[in-house]
Design a protein around this motif. Structure first.
Motif, PDB file in Angstrom:
ATOM      1  N   THR A  60     -37.955  -4.046 -13.877  1.00 32.46           N
ATOM      2  CA  THR A  60     -37.707  -2.672 -13.396  1.00 32.46           C
ATOM      3  C   THR A  60     -37.220  -2.862 -11.980  1.00 32.46           C
ATOM      4  N   GLU A  61     -37.544  -3.996 -11.273  1.00 33.46           N
ATOM      5  CA  GLU A  61     -37.007  -3.996  -9.679  1.00 33.46           C
ATOM      6  C   GLU A  61     -35.421  -4.097  -9.753  1.00 33.46           C
ATOM      7  N   SER A  62     -34.963  -4.377 -10.686  1.00 41.33           N
ATOM      8  CA  SER A  62     -33.244  -4.407 -10.785  1.00 41.33           C
ATOM      9  C   SER A  62     -32.654  -2.952 -10.929  1.00 41.33           C
ATOM     10  N   ILE A  63     -33.437  -1.832 -11.178  1.00 46.76           N
ATOM     11  CA  ILE A  63     -32.921  -0.696 -11.261  1.00 46.76           C
ATOM     12  C   ILE A  63     -32.946  -0.037 -10.128  1.00 46.76           C
ATOM     13  N   SER A  64     -32.013   0.582  -9.737  1.00 46.50           N
ATOM     14  CA  SER A  64     -31.586   1.491  -8.693  1.00 46.50           C
ATOM     15  C   SER A  64     -31.981   3.199  -9.023  1.00 46.50           C
ATOM     16  N   GLU A  65     -32.244   3.921  -8.048  1.00 46.29           N
ATOM     17  CA  GLU A  65     -32.480   5.453  -8.127  1.00 46.29           C
ATOM     18  C   GLU A  65     -31.132   6.003  -8.709  1.00 46.29           C
ATOM     19  N   THR A  66     -30.013   5.539  -8.205  1.00 46.51           N
ATOM     20  CA  THR A  66     -28.911   5.879  -8.648  1.00 46.51           C
ATOM     21  C   THR A  66     -28.422   5.645 -10.209  1.00 46.51           C
ATOM     22  N   GLU A  67     -28.893   4.133 -10.748  1.00 50.55           N
ATOM     23  CA  GLU A  67     -28.762   4.147 -12.021  1.00 50.55           C
ATOM     24  C   GLU A  67     -29.753   4.721 -12.913  1.00 50.55           C
ATOM     25  N   GLU A  68     -30.817   5.246 -12.459  1.00 48.41           N
ATOM     26  CA  GLU A  68     -31.753   5.863 -13.185  1.00 48.41           C
ATOM     27  C   GLU A  68     -31.068   7.347 -13.512  1.00 48.41           C
ATOM     28  N   THR A  69     -30.784   7.953 -12.486  1.00 46.69           N
ATOM     29  CA  THR A  69     -29.993   9.064 -12.850  1.00 46.69           C
ATOM     30  C   THR A  69     -28.982   9.120 -13.730  1.00 46.69           C
ATOM     31  N   GLU A  70     -28.050   8.079 -13.438  1.00 43.67           N
ATOM     32  CA  GLU A  70     -26.690   7.867 -14.257  1.00 43.67           C
ATOM     33  C   GLU A  70     -27.261   7.690 -15.682  1.00 43.67           C
ATOM     34  N   TYR A  71     -27.681   6.794 -16.018  1.00 48.25           N
ATOM     35  CA  TYR A  71     -28.030   6.499 -17.382  1.00 48.25           C
ATOM     36  C   TYR A  71     -29.040   7.311 -18.125  1.00 48.25           C
ATOM     37  N   GLU A  72     -30.000   7.970 -17.155  1.00 47.03           N
ATOM     38  CA  GLU A  72     -30.813   9.089 -17.915  1.00 47.03           C
ATOM     39  C   GLU A  72     -29.841  10.319 -18.343  1.00 47.03           C
ATOM     40  N   GLU A  73     -28.860  10.607 -17.511  1.00 46.42           N
ATOM     41  CA  GLU A  73     -27.900  11.686 -17.908  1.00 46.42           C
ATOM     42  C   GLU A  73     -27.111  11.320 -18.955  1.00 46.42           C
ATOM     43  N   ASP A  74     -26.719  10.090 -19.279  1.00 47.13           N
ATOM     44  CA  ASP A  74     -25.935   9.439 -20.590  1.00 47.13           C
ATOM     45  C   ASP A  74     -26.749   9.613 -21.677  1.00 47.13           C
ATOM     46  N   LEU A  75     -28.047   9.399 -21.445  1.00 49.81           N
ATOM     47  CA  LEU A  75     -28.996   9.264 -22.675  1.00 49.81           C
ATOM     48  C   LEU A  75     -29.298  10.527 -23.309  1.00 49.81           C
ATOM     49  N   GLU A  76     -29.348  11.863 -22.381  1.00 51.09           N
ATOM     50  CA  GLU A  76     -29.520  13.184 -22.669  1.00 51.09           C
ATOM     51  C   GLU A  76     -28.368  13.809 -23.393  1.00 51.09           C
ATOM     52  N   GLU A  77     -27.265  13.076 -23.103  1.00 52.48           N
ATOM     53  CA  GLU A  77     -25.982  13.543 -23.898  1.00 52.48           C
ATOM     54  C   GLU A  77     -25.877  12.971 -25.168  1.00 52.48           C
ATOM     55  N   TYR A  78     -26.639  12.104 -25.587  1.00 55.01           N
ATOM     56  CA  TYR A  78     -26.525  11.387 -26.933  1.00 55.01           C
ATOM     57  C   TYR A  78     -26.862  12.619 -28.016  1.00 55.01           C
ATOM     58  N   ASN A  79     -25.926  12.600 -29.075  1.00 56.29           N
ATOM     59  CA  ASN A  79     -26.097  13.170 -30.156  1.00 56.29           C
ATOM     60  C   ASN A  79     -25.846  12.628 -31.489  1.00 56.29           C
ATOM     61  N   GLU A  80     -26.857  12.496 -32.209  1.00 57.50           N
ATOM     62  CA  GLU A  80     -27.071  11.649 -33.441  1.00 57.50           C
ATOM     63  C   GLU A  80     -26.092  12.329 -34.360  1.00 57.50           C
ATOM     64  N   GLU A  81     -25.905  13.674 -34.308  1.00 52.03           N
ATOM     65  CA  GLU A  81     -24.711  14.057 -35.378  1.00 52.03           C
ATOM     66  C   GLU A  81     -23.374  13.702 -35.039  1.00 52.03           C
ATOM     67  N   GLU A  82     -22.975  12.905 -33.992  1.00 46.83           N
ATOM     68  CA  GLU A  82     -21.760  12.304 -33.786  1.00 46.83           C
ATOM     69  C   GLU A  82     -21.718  10.953 -34.001  1.00 46.83           C
ATOM     70  N   ALA A  83     -22.881  10.378 -34.517  1.00 49.49           N
ATOM     71  CA  ALA A  83     -22.810   8.978 -34.995  1.00 49.49           C
ATOM     72  C   ALA A  83     -22.302   8.939 -36.299  1.00 49.49           C
ATOM     73  N   THR A  84     -21.028   8.653 -36.417  1.00 53.87           N
ATOM     74  CA  THR A  84     -20.671   8.596 -38.018  1.00 53.87           C
ATOM     75  C   THR A  84     -19.739   7.473 -38.163  1.00 53.87           C
ATOM     76  N   GLU A  85     -19.794   6.485 -37.281  1.00 54.61           N
ATOM     77  CA  GLU A  85     -19.059   5.082 -37.602  1.00 54.61           C
ATOM     78  C   GLU A  85     -19.859   4.101 -38.138  1.00 54.61           C
ATOM     79  N   GLU A  86     -19.249   3.136 -38.923  1.00 53.30           N
ATOM     80  CA  GLU A  86     -20.074   2.101 -39.560  1.00 53.30           C
ATOM     81  C   GLU A  86     -20.098   0.709 -38.457  1.00 53.30           C
TER      82      GLU A  86
END
Length: 436
Positions: free
Chosen positions: A310-336
């Motif tokens: 956890t010490e390797s994670i910055s506040e900027t990374e927290e914001t960036e990757y949390e936003e990426d995760l919120e945009e995840y949509n399993e209906e778009e997961a169609t690849e094999e």
């Protein structure tokens, strides 16, 4: 069919065990005092005493670490749906927990439920597909996340709250609580009956069979709770929650990975709903007059080594990757993803005598520091950082130089011996003494 027959025999054994539930409730009513052994103050290696808020922060940083190191796990892949959807569930749960702590509201418990189910699903899913990602350090993130979550549950969870509110080891259960124990026995009996039918349709030596056996073993652990008074009730609540999380998580995994088998499995959906409400509908009442959000944990031993990533994670990374995760949509997961699919369909070794479930194997880092499925004894890069252990000054990636750890090895061995004697019952020893 051999696996289904052996599971059936195990179920019959547990059916007999469940008959004890009424007797168990009667013994709880007596309010007898169990023997509680309290160790001296633990040797905390480093860091400030954790609090409810700091543990939530560590959970979030652990999730961000996992997302950051999941570059080779395709979010557009069908095989990765339970993986990414569990991370999204966890981050939603963590945000609810954080809001609940700040507002002193029941949102904390709602978030804790979501987080627990999500972690179980994440750990189990990673256990299934990690063979296709041998260089990944995701396992270290899962271990850190689970460690922070377990620390929270064992000090601030509903089991601890009910134990404290009820007067600790000298307290007696209410008629309503005793009725819940009896009702839960009926619910478990129903669940086992359905599991027996579902087991008959599972593919032998597959993850389908493995997950059924996991659930049966979790029921057995729950039915085997013994003791008297509030401590036994707290242990029962904790084991119930583990089973509840596994049932919900495994249902999501089966629905995604094995849709044809899910047509059989979905008979368990009503049990999932019933179990989610039975013990925790009024759980917030246990938190009355307990300012848990002001409590610091005194005994936390090697917590900061186990969550060092956890010490390797910055506040900027927290914001960036949390936003990426919120945009995840399993209906778009169609690849094999052929590599992940091969892992899901491979033959699975079924150990009916094993104690750990699929999700616990990943969460437990005792002999697999990087969580990649290769034991440290055989692994030449224990923390999967790309540097061989021979050249690495910190080969397990816990933030301590190996020389420091060598000096403390004797103390660690003694601590491990003590841990083996302690029960994982969902309530920290200091809380058994009501000092949380």
């Amino acid at each position: 069919m051999e696996g289904a027959r052996s599971i059936s025999l195990l179920m019959k054994k547990i059916h007999l065990t469940l008959i004890r539930s009424v007797a168990f409730a009667a013994s709880l009513c007596l309010g007898l005092t169990p023997a509680v052994s309290l160790h001296g103050k633990a040797k905390n290696k480093k860091g400030a005493p954790p609090t409810a808020s700091s543990l939530v922060d560590d959970m979030k940083a652990s999730v961000v670490y996992i997302v950051k190191n999941s570059k080779d796990i395709n979010p557009k892949s069908k095989q990765a749906v339970p993986y990414w959807s569990s991370l999204k569930t966890i981050i939603d749960g963590i945000d609810l927990m954080d809001a609940g702590i700040q507002k002193k509201s029941p949102d904390m418990l709602k978030g804790l439920d979501l987080t627990g189910q999500g972690i179980t699903q994440l750990a189990a899913t990673w256990g299934m597909i990690r063979g296709a990602h041998p260089k990944s350090t995701v396992g270290r993130g899962v271990v850190s996340l689970s460690t922070a979550y377990d620390m929270y549950v064992n000090h601030f969870g509903p089991s601890v709250a009910s134990y404290k509110k009820g007067g600790g080891k000298k307290g007696k259960l209410t008629p309503a609580e005793l009725a819940l124990i009896e009702k839960s026995g009926t619910q478990l009996d129903s669940l086992l009956g359905k599991l027996e039918k579902v087991a008959g349709k599972a593919r032998p030596k597959s993850y389908q069979e493995r997950m059924i056996l996991d659930l049966v073993n979790l029921v057995e652990q729950l039915a085997a709770v013994e003791g008297d008074g509030r401590l036994a009730y707290a242990k029962y609540q904790y084991q119930w929650n583990r089973l509840q999380n596994a049932l919900a998580a495994y249902s999501n995994i089966i629905r995604s990975f094995y849709p044809e088998y899910y047509t059989v499995w979905q008979v368990l959906d009503s049990d999932t709903t019933a179990m989610n409400t039975l013990f925790y509908e009024d759980a917030w009442s246990y938190y009355e007059s307990w300012n848990y959000y002001e409590v610091s944990i005194e005994n936390y031993e090697s917590y900061y080594e186990e969550t060092s990533i956890t010490e390797s994670i910055s506040e900027t990374e927290e914001t960036e990757y949390e936003e990426d995760l919120e945009e995840y949509n399993e209906e778009e997961a169609t690849e094999e993803d052929e590599d992940d699919e091969a892992e899901l369909e491979e033959e699975v070794e079924i150990d009916e005598e094993g104690d750990d479930s699929l999700f616990e194997e990943v969460e437990d880092s005792d002999d697999d520091e990087d969580g990649d499925g290769v034991s440290d004894e055989e692994d030449t890069d224990d923390d999967n950082d790309g540097t061989s252990d021979e050249e690495d000054g910190d080969d397990d990636g816990d933030g301590l130089e190996d020389e420091e750890e060598d000096e403390e090895s004797c103390d660690e061995e003694e601590a491990e011996e003590e841990e083996e004697e302690e029960e994982d019952d969902g309530i920290a020893e200091c809380c058994e003494g009501c000092c949380c």
